[in-house]
Design an enzyme around this catalytic site. Structure first.
Site, PDB file in Angstrom:
ATOM      1  N   ARG A 117      11.477  -7.042  -1.747  1.00  0.00           N
ATOM      2  CA  ARG A 117      10.143  -6.482  -1.523  1.00  0.00           C
ATOM      3  C   ARG A 117       9.893  -5.187  -2.284  1.00  0.00           C
ATOM      4  O   ARG A 117       9.708  -4.128  -1.697  1.00  0.00           O
ATOM      5  CB  ARG A 117       9.892  -6.279  -0.026  1.00  0.00           C
ATOM      6  N   CYS A 154      14.811  -4.615   2.799  1.00  0.00           N
ATOM      7  CA  CYS A 154      14.080  -5.213   3.898  1.00  0.00           C
ATOM      8  C   CYS A 154      14.760  -6.519   4.236  1.00  0.00           C
ATOM      9  O   CYS A 154      15.315  -7.182   3.360  1.00  0.00           O
ATOM     10  CB  CYS A 154      12.644  -5.451   3.461  1.00  0.00           C
ATOM     11  N   LYS A 171      -2.739  -7.682  13.543  1.00  0.00           N
ATOM     12  CA  LYS A 171      -1.902  -6.546  13.154  1.00  0.00           C
ATOM     13  C   LYS A 171      -2.041  -6.261  11.662  1.00  0.00           C
ATOM     14  O   LYS A 171      -2.212  -5.111  11.254  1.00  0.00           O
ATOM     15  CB  LYS A 171      -0.437  -6.870  13.487  1.00  0.00           C
ATOM     16  N   ASN A 172      -1.968  -7.316  10.849  1.00  0.00           N
ATOM     17  CA  ASN A 172      -1.969  -7.106   9.401  1.00  0.00           C
ATOM     18  C   ASN A 172      -3.335  -6.692   8.858  1.00  0.00           C
ATOM     19  O   ASN A 172      -3.446  -6.297   7.699  1.00  0.00           O
ATOM     20  CB  ASN A 172      -1.480  -8.363   8.672  1.00  0.00           C
ATOM     21  N   ASP A 204       4.070 -16.295   6.698  1.00  0.00           N
ATOM     22  CA  ASP A 204       4.270 -15.773   8.055  1.00  0.00           C
ATOM     23  C   ASP A 204       4.260 -16.877   9.121  1.00  0.00           C
ATOM     24  O   ASP A 204       4.470 -16.589  10.304  1.00  0.00           O
ATOM     25  CB  ASP A 204       3.203 -14.728   8.391  1.00  0.00           C
ATOM     26  N   ARG A 259       6.911  -6.280  17.726  1.00  0.00           N
ATOM     27  CA  ARG A 259       6.206  -5.684  16.577  1.00  0.00           C
ATOM     28  C   ARG A 259       4.907  -6.426  16.286  1.00  0.00           C
ATOM     29  O   ARG A 259       3.967  -5.843  15.749  1.00  0.00           O
ATOM     30  CB  ARG A 259       7.082  -5.753  15.316  1.00  0.00           C
TER      31      ARG A 259
HETATM   32  C1  UD1 Z   1       1.936  -8.696   3.732  1.00  0.00           C
HETATM   33  C2  UD1 Z   1       2.025  -8.911   5.210  1.00  0.00           C
HETATM   34  C3  UD1 Z   1       3.211  -9.804   5.558  1.00  0.00           C
HETATM   35  C4  UD1 Z   1       3.127 -11.107   4.766  1.00  0.00           C
HETATM   36  C5  UD1 Z   1       2.931 -10.837   3.280  1.00  0.00           C
HETATM   37  C6  UD1 Z   1       2.693 -12.107   2.469  1.00  0.00           C
HETATM   38  C7  UD1 Z   1       1.092  -6.870   6.130  1.00  0.00           C
HETATM   39  C8  UD1 Z   1       1.335  -5.625   6.872  1.00  0.00           C
HETATM   40  N1  UD1 Z   1       2.179  -7.625   5.874  1.00  0.00           N
HETATM   41  O1  UD1 Z   1       3.124  -8.027   3.345  1.00  0.00           O
HETATM   42  O2  UD1 Z   1       3.203 -10.078   6.949  1.00  0.00           O
HETATM   43  O3  UD1 Z   1       4.319 -11.851   4.943  1.00  0.00           O
HETATM   44  O4  UD1 Z   1       1.801  -9.969   3.079  1.00  0.00           O
HETATM   45  O5  UD1 Z   1       1.608 -12.810   2.963  1.00  0.00           O
HETATM   46  O6  UD1 Z   1      -0.025  -7.210   5.808  1.00  0.00           O
HETATM   47  N2  UD1 Z   1       6.027  -7.949  -4.446  1.00  0.00           N
HETATM   48  C9  UD1 Z   1       6.502  -7.451  -5.634  1.00  0.00           C
HETATM   49  N3  UD1 Z   1       6.037  -6.230  -6.057  1.00  0.00           N
HETATM   50  C10 UD1 Z   1       5.121  -5.500  -5.340  1.00  0.00           C
HETATM   51  C11 UD1 Z   1       4.642  -6.024  -4.140  1.00  0.00           C
HETATM   52  C12 UD1 Z   1       5.110  -7.266  -3.711  1.00  0.00           C
HETATM   53  O7  UD1 Z   1       7.319  -8.073  -6.300  1.00  0.00           O
HETATM   54  O8  UD1 Z   1       4.745  -4.409  -5.782  1.00  0.00           O
HETATM   55  C13 UD1 Z   1       6.532  -9.253  -3.957  1.00  0.00           C
HETATM   56  C14 UD1 Z   1       7.305  -9.113  -2.652  1.00  0.00           C
HETATM   57  O9  UD1 Z   1       8.625  -8.774  -2.888  1.00  0.00           O
HETATM   58  C15 UD1 Z   1       7.157 -10.492  -2.061  1.00  0.00           C
HETATM   59  C16 UD1 Z   1       5.783 -10.939  -2.532  1.00  0.00           C
HETATM   60  O10 UD1 Z   1       5.439 -10.089  -3.618  1.00  0.00           O
HETATM   61  O11 UD1 Z   1       8.136 -11.346  -2.576  1.00  0.00           O
HETATM   62  C17 UD1 Z   1       4.701 -10.857  -1.478  1.00  0.00           C
HETATM   63  O12 UD1 Z   1       4.615  -9.551  -0.993  1.00  0.00           O
HETATM   64  P1  UD1 Z   1       3.257  -8.881  -0.509  1.00  0.00           P
HETATM   65  O13 UD1 Z   1       2.122  -9.846  -0.640  1.00  0.00           O
HETATM   66  O14 UD1 Z   1       3.146  -7.568  -1.169  1.00  0.00           O
HETATM   67  O15 UD1 Z   1       3.564  -8.661   1.022  1.00  0.00           O
HETATM   68  P2  UD1 Z   1       3.237  -7.377   1.889  1.00  0.00           P
HETATM   69  O16 UD1 Z   1       1.921  -6.836   1.495  1.00  0.00           O
HETATM   70  O17 UD1 Z   1       4.400  -6.472   1.937  1.00  0.00           O
END
Ligand code: UD1
Length: 417
Positions: free
Chosen positions: A121, A116, A22-23, A303, A396
């Site tokens: 996030r 979220c 999915k990811n 995850d 999901r």
């Molecule tokens: C993706 C995955 C999710 C997984 C996560 C971490 C998908 C669709 N989802 O989510 O299943 O749990 O990676 O492996 O691929 N953060 C910030 N600022 C930003 C972006 C992120 O502070 O601009 C923080 C987030 O709040 C979180 C951490 O970074 O605490 C990790 O987030 P991120 O790696 O961005 O996760 P996703 O890409 O949303």
């Protein structure tokens, strides 16, 4: 709404095929916004999140045909570079269209994801990176409005965010000049996305390392791609096998996508064997307590943290689980406690004292991976039955999980409330 009913205590045994990730599929679908010709994705999982992305892209004017596991996406009539709140609210990955929309259409209006269940996030890294590439960004009525022609940039992410790396990677493909993304996420899904973009004509090197270099090109064509296997689904089935003192082999899975998780299973006393694209995990004699700290890849995947917690509830000794990627990602703990687990939360650490057994209980799923943990706990509980409500969280990310677990010997069924 459906419920999943489990009568636990049966060891899972046998083989299960892992579906497409999915990811990986979600950003791959978003990447087709960049193309000028139709693209074909194979091995796309049939999941609610995929249908949500299908709906979002269709809303923008993408023509999509999803038959079997094959999805054809034709972006030639895409004319509405906007992701509305209603879509982004349901699925944060909707935000991953921002970079591609901006690069291809020079304008994008994408709703902010908002709160979220698993922490705040934010999207600051996504926005800072696009600004470094020349985008003008403003927040208007809860929407990110981004405009401008993009140029190459040297950008260092404060944290190796997966989504930010994907957004910036897509944006950089059509930017003018060379982009270097430092402290990029190294997850296998990033490599999969880069492979697809390169097949479309992009010039990306270094994906899978913390420095990705992208030489911008004028246009991208169509491409055909097979979505990589879902490493989190693989890990979930393996954890379920070990947790029930069973013996499960996942097929179409890559061990090098799960290095830290497989090491922890071994440390907990499980037999783990990898051969070609299959991984087998079997319980030897009970499970030993371990210490787990979640980290970006190649560290232990956040995850899989909830599933590991379920497994460790009946381990010998005291396990420590530290969550460093997300805040507030222990929502499964309260429900596991209701099933007899002994868990204390202290900030971002969970102390799990192994108990003799879990017992079935009515429980509620709160997010995707927390619900996978409840399924595993339900399979472990050898007294009473477990009824999991809010099953839509599971749907999901897992395709017909109850049928596939039943095929491994679980007593599990889906019932309509
Ligand atoms: C993706 C995955 C999710 C997984 C996560 C971490 C998908 C669709 N989802 O989510 O299943 O749990 O990676 O492996 O691929 N953060 C910030 N600022 C930003 C972006 C992120 O502070 O601009 C923080 C987030 O709040 C979180 C951490 O970074 O605490 C990790 O987030 P991120 O790696 O961005 O996760 P996703 O890409 O949303």
């Amino acid at each position: 709404m459906d419920k999943i009913l489990i009568r636990g205590g049966k060891p899972l045994k046998g083989c299960v095929h892992v579906r497409g990730a999915k990811n990986a599929a979600l950003p791959l679908m978003a990447a087709t916004i960049l193309a000028e010709k139709p693209c074909v994705l194979h091995n796309v999982p049939c999941l609610h999140d995929i249908f949500s992305m299908d709906k979002l892209l269709s809303h923008m004017g993408m023509k999509i045909d999803f038959t079997g596991r094959c999805m054809t996406l034709d972006p030639s009539a895409l004319s509405n570079p906007e992701a509305p709140y209603d879509q982004v609210r349901k699925m944060r990955a909707s935000f991953f269209v921002l970079g591609a929309l901006l690069a291809r259409h020079r304008r994008a209006r994408v709703s902010l994801p908002g709160g979220c269940a698993i922490g705040a996030r934010p999207v600051d890294i996504h926005l800072k990176g696009l600004e470094a590439m020349g985008a003008e960004i403003r927040i208007e009525d809860g929407y990110v409005v981004a405009e401008g022609a993009l140029h190459g940039a040297n950008f260092t992410q404060d944290f190796p965010s997966v989504g930010a790396t994907e957004n910036l990677l897509m944006a950089a493909c059509l930017a003018d000049g060379v982009t270097r993304l430092h402290n990029a996420a190294r997850e296998p899904e990033i490599e999969d996305l880069a492979r697809f973009l390169n097949a479309m004509g992009a010039q990306i090197s270094g994906a899978g390392t913390d420095l990705i270099t992208v030489v911008g090109v004028d246009r991208l064509g169509g491409a055909e791609h097979v979505v990589m296997p879902d490493r989190i689904e693989a890990g979930t089935f393996l954890a379920a096998g070990v947790a029930t003192h069973g013996d499960v082999t996942v097929l179409n899975a890559h061990a090098d996508h799960l290095p830290a998780f497989l090491d922890k299973l071994r440390e907990a006393g499980a037999v783990v064997e990898t051969k070609g694209d299959s991984i087998r995990a079997a319980a030897r004699d009970g499970i030993d307590a371990v210490e787990v700290t979640t980290r970006p890849f190649p560290g232990f995947a956040t995850d899989l943290q909830a599933q590991m917690m379920a497994l460790l509830t009946c381990a010998r000794g005291v396990s420590l689980i530290k969550e460093t990627v997300f805040e507030n990602r222990f929502m499964q703990a309260a429900e596991l406690i209701r099933m007899g687990a002994d868990i204390t939360l202290e900030g971002n650490t969970a102390i799990v004292r192994g108990v003799e057994r879990l017992s079935g209980a009515p429980v509620m799923a709160s997010d995707l991976r927390a619900s996978a943990a409840l399924v595993i706990a339900g399979l472990m509980a050898d007294k009473g039955a477990t009824a999991i409500s809010r099953v839509y969280h599971i749907d999901r990310g897992y395709e017909r999980i109850e049928e596939r677990l039943a095929a491994l010997g679980a007593d599990i069924e889906r019932v309509r409330e």
